[in-house]
Design an enzyme around this catalytic site. Structure first.
Site, PDB file in Angstrom:
ATOM      1  CB  CYS A  67      -0.940  -0.008   1.191  1.00 42.60           C
ATOM      2  SG  CYS A  67      -1.906  -1.520   1.354  1.00 42.60           S
ATOM      3  CG  ASP A  77      -6.633  -2.348   7.719  1.00 42.75           C
ATOM      4  OD1 ASP A  77      -5.668  -1.947   8.388  1.00 42.75           O
ATOM      5  OD2 ASP A  77      -7.723  -1.763   7.674  1.00 42.75           O
ATOM      6  CB  CYS A 136      -2.423   1.375   3.932  1.00 46.95           C
ATOM      7  SG  CYS A 136      -1.544   1.848   5.427  1.00 46.95           S
ATOM      8  CG  ASP A 137      -7.663   0.641   4.650  1.00 46.86           C
ATOM      9  OD1 ASP A 137      -7.294   0.858   3.491  1.00 46.86           O
ATOM     10  OD2 ASP A 137      -8.386  -0.310   4.958  1.00 46.86           O
ATOM     11  CE  LYS A 138      -8.314   1.482   9.887  1.00 47.16           C
ATOM     12  NZ  LYS A 138      -8.087   0.574   8.745  1.00 47.16           N
ATOM     13  CB  CYS A 157      -7.065  -2.578  -1.158  1.00 52.67           C
ATOM     14  SG  CYS A 157      -6.113  -3.545   0.012  1.00 52.67           S
ATOM     15  CD  GLU A 160     -10.715  -3.090   8.011  1.00 59.73           C
ATOM     16  OE1 GLU A 160     -10.753  -1.886   7.740  1.00 59.73           O
ATOM     17  OE2 GLU A 160     -10.211  -3.942   7.255  1.00 59.73           O
ATOM     18  CB  SER A 168     -12.447  -4.868   4.857  1.00 61.24           C
ATOM     19  OG  SER A 168     -11.934  -4.479   3.611  1.00 61.24           O
TER      20      SER A 168
END
Length: 564
Positions: A59, A91, A132-134, A204, A454, A480
């Protein structure tokens, strides 16, 4: 708001003077000389270029290279860039393990560490590269706290893999695990899919959490519109990095601060963006958290208010057909803004870091003829948006559900109760879940986990086992962005905070009513109260260290799971 009275009066070295100017700062300058900064470098504005490169996931893997391009743009525009690095947790890699509890906690640590460096080194401005996500909400939270001229830059999505002639993403691998357990995928097929799904660097590759949040930040105005759409390995990304470096120097000249852009109307635009594209349920947590950093009165009920009037027009995975790079080829974020503006669904007069309003940015859109990734509002996939808040006897303070991509709007079934995610996953893989069941996974909230894991492993396994159209699931944990099906997360209050989810026992009837916006345990209120009073508190999973600290400080999911 900015404390400057005019652009011309803004001191571009408003912070760094105190760090490097004057005879008394000779020691600081000496140490900075030792790592390559000249006396002339230290007379220019100091600009933080923060990122979260780590060698454990795709990511953020391109971020060090992208940072070099950003720094080149800063130097060319008269600034002195300084690189700052912090942590990130994947994640996808940690999903289904104890390590997944570190993910949401990392959002706070990322924000804290960037804030610390911003203050510690007296930076005048900042470019925060996220992936990435966070890292995306963490970077935005840090920028809002520092409130210095700056911007966020998304390092970009991964390209889809190709397997058996089809585009595939990490979602397909998680669902493949369920198919394999159900006996409909061989060992060799799963191994082939695993090898193909992630072909290189990037976050992702569909409208999961990373891409949802990246587009949302452009609608908030703190990321340049169109900067996030090209993928991580797209040749255009280098030039986007250089332009970001040049842009942050222009933002600094103007003295424009993030909290001037992060208004209530900007957050409403962000919610509309997420719900119009069937985005991740995690956007609820993250927008509440960013708004809290700005003192903006954003409430979980605002998501229903906006979703109810915003049509779903992005045909994107996991609920739709297309991946992130298809979105880019179709016309990207500007095209979405244009479609929503034409239907009067967003505030076009909101300013962005480019110096243009959302309306002006949308006018620059280039729609690819014949594209059907981003639809017109009069041809929407659904008349209302993809995110819904449910309340009721099971979730008095709310829960979040994504309704994009499936048509089942009610479900009544018997509870199957699991005290942790691993137990639910085992039951799915062993074929112990029946059609009509409602899986209840508790003790996975911000405090109870701690860290609010998640549940993609479980939800994808249900899809792979062919149960997604016949079962439902609820949890005080998270999902997710790749989750699909009738799945309610963020149930609040959580079990560890005495929430009604802790009162559910095996076989209880649970009713999902999406049109009515309710999630109910079909028991008398007095019975729920009696059960909760008799429930023994569970011992904390962590007694010391970062997890224990987080559990003691974190708020509920309904207010963004922030630490205060």
């Amino acid at each position: 708001m900015s404390d400057t009275t005019s652009i011309d009066q803004f001191d571009m070295r408003h912070k760094s003077h105190v760090l490097v100017d004057g005879p008394d700062r000779a020691a600081a300058r000496s140490m900075l000389h030792s790592v390559g900064y000249s006396a002339e470098d230290l007379k220019r504005p100091l600009v933080m270029v923060a990122h979260e490169w780590i060698g454990t996931m795709p990511c953020n893997y391109s971020q060090r290279a992208l940072a070099q391009q950003v720094m080149a743009g800063i130097r060319a525009a008269g600034g002195t860039p300084m690189e700052v690095n912090t942590v990130s947790i994947s994640d996808g890699v940690t999903m289904g393990t104890e390590g997944m509890k570190a993910s949401l906690i990392s959002r706070e640590l990322i924000a804290d560490s960037i804030e610390l460096c911003g203050i510690g080194y007296s930076f005048d401005a900042a470019v925060i590269i996220v992936g990435c996500d966070k890292t995306i909400p963490g970077g935005a939270m840090a920028l809002a706290r520092l409130n210095i001229p700056g911007m966020v830059l998304y390092s970009g999505s991964i390209a889809p893999g190709s397997w058996q002639g089809e585009d595939v993403t990490i979602q397909d691998v998680f669902e493949g695990v369920g198919r394999h357990a159900a006996g409909t995928m061989t060992d060799e097929e799963l191994a082939g899919l695993e090898a193909a799904a992630c072909p290189g660097a990037g976050a992702c590759g569909a409208q999961y959490t990373a891409n949802t949040m990246a587009t949302v930040l452009e609608f908030l105005g703190i990321a340049a519109m169109g900067s996030g759409s090209p993928g991580a390995t797209d040749p255009r990304k280098d030039n986007i990095g250089v332009q970001a470096g040049e842009l942050v120097m222009e933002i600094l000249r103007r003295g424009l601060k993030p909290q001037e852009l992060l208004t209530k109307e900007a957050f409403e635009n962000g919610i509309a963006c997420a719900t119009a594209t069937g985005g991740s349920t995690n956007v609820v947590l993250h927008l509440l958290a960013i708004a809290a950093e700005c003192g903006i009165d954003l409430d979980i009920d605002d998501f229903n208010r906006i979703s109810d009037i915003t049509p779903l027009i992005g045909d994107l995975r996991p609920g739709g057909r297309y991946v992130a790079l298809d979105w880019d080829r179709a016309g990207g974020t500007r095209l979405l803004a244009k479609k929503l503006l034409e239907a009067d669904k967003i505030h076009g007069d909101q300013m962005t870091i480019t110096g243009k309003t959302i309306q002006e940015e949308a006018e620059l859109t280039e729609e690819t003829p014949g594209q059907d990734v981003i639809l017109n509002t009069d041809n929407a996939l659904k008349p209302t948006g993809g995110l819904v808040i449910l309340k009721g006897s099971l979730a008095p303070k709310g829960s979040v559900i994504k309704v994009a991509g499936h048509e089942r709007l009610t479900h009544r079934g018997p509870a199957r109760v699991f005290e942790r995610e691993e137990d639910a996953m085992q039951a799915v893989l062993e074929g112990k879940i029946n059609q009509g069941d409602v899986l209840v996974i508790r003790n996975e909230g911000p405090v109870g986990g701690p860290g609010m894991r998640e549940m993609l492993g479980v939800t994808a396994a249900l899809v792979g086992a062919g149960l997604d159209d016949s079962v439902a699931l609820l949890t005080d944990g998270r999902f997710s962005g790749a989750t699909r099906g009738l799945m309610a997360g963020h149930v609040a209050p959580e079990a560890a905070a005495g929430g009604p989810i802790g009162a559910v026992i095996e076989g209880d009837s649970i009713y999902f009513d999406i049109p009515g916006r309710e999630l109910n345990l079909e028991l008398e209120a007095e019975e729920i109260k009696t059960r909760l009073a008799a429930r023994e508190p569970r011992p904390a999973n962590y007694e010391r260290g970062v997890f224990a600290k987080y559990a003691k400080l974190v708020s509920g999911a309904d207010t963004g799971a922030t630490t205060r």
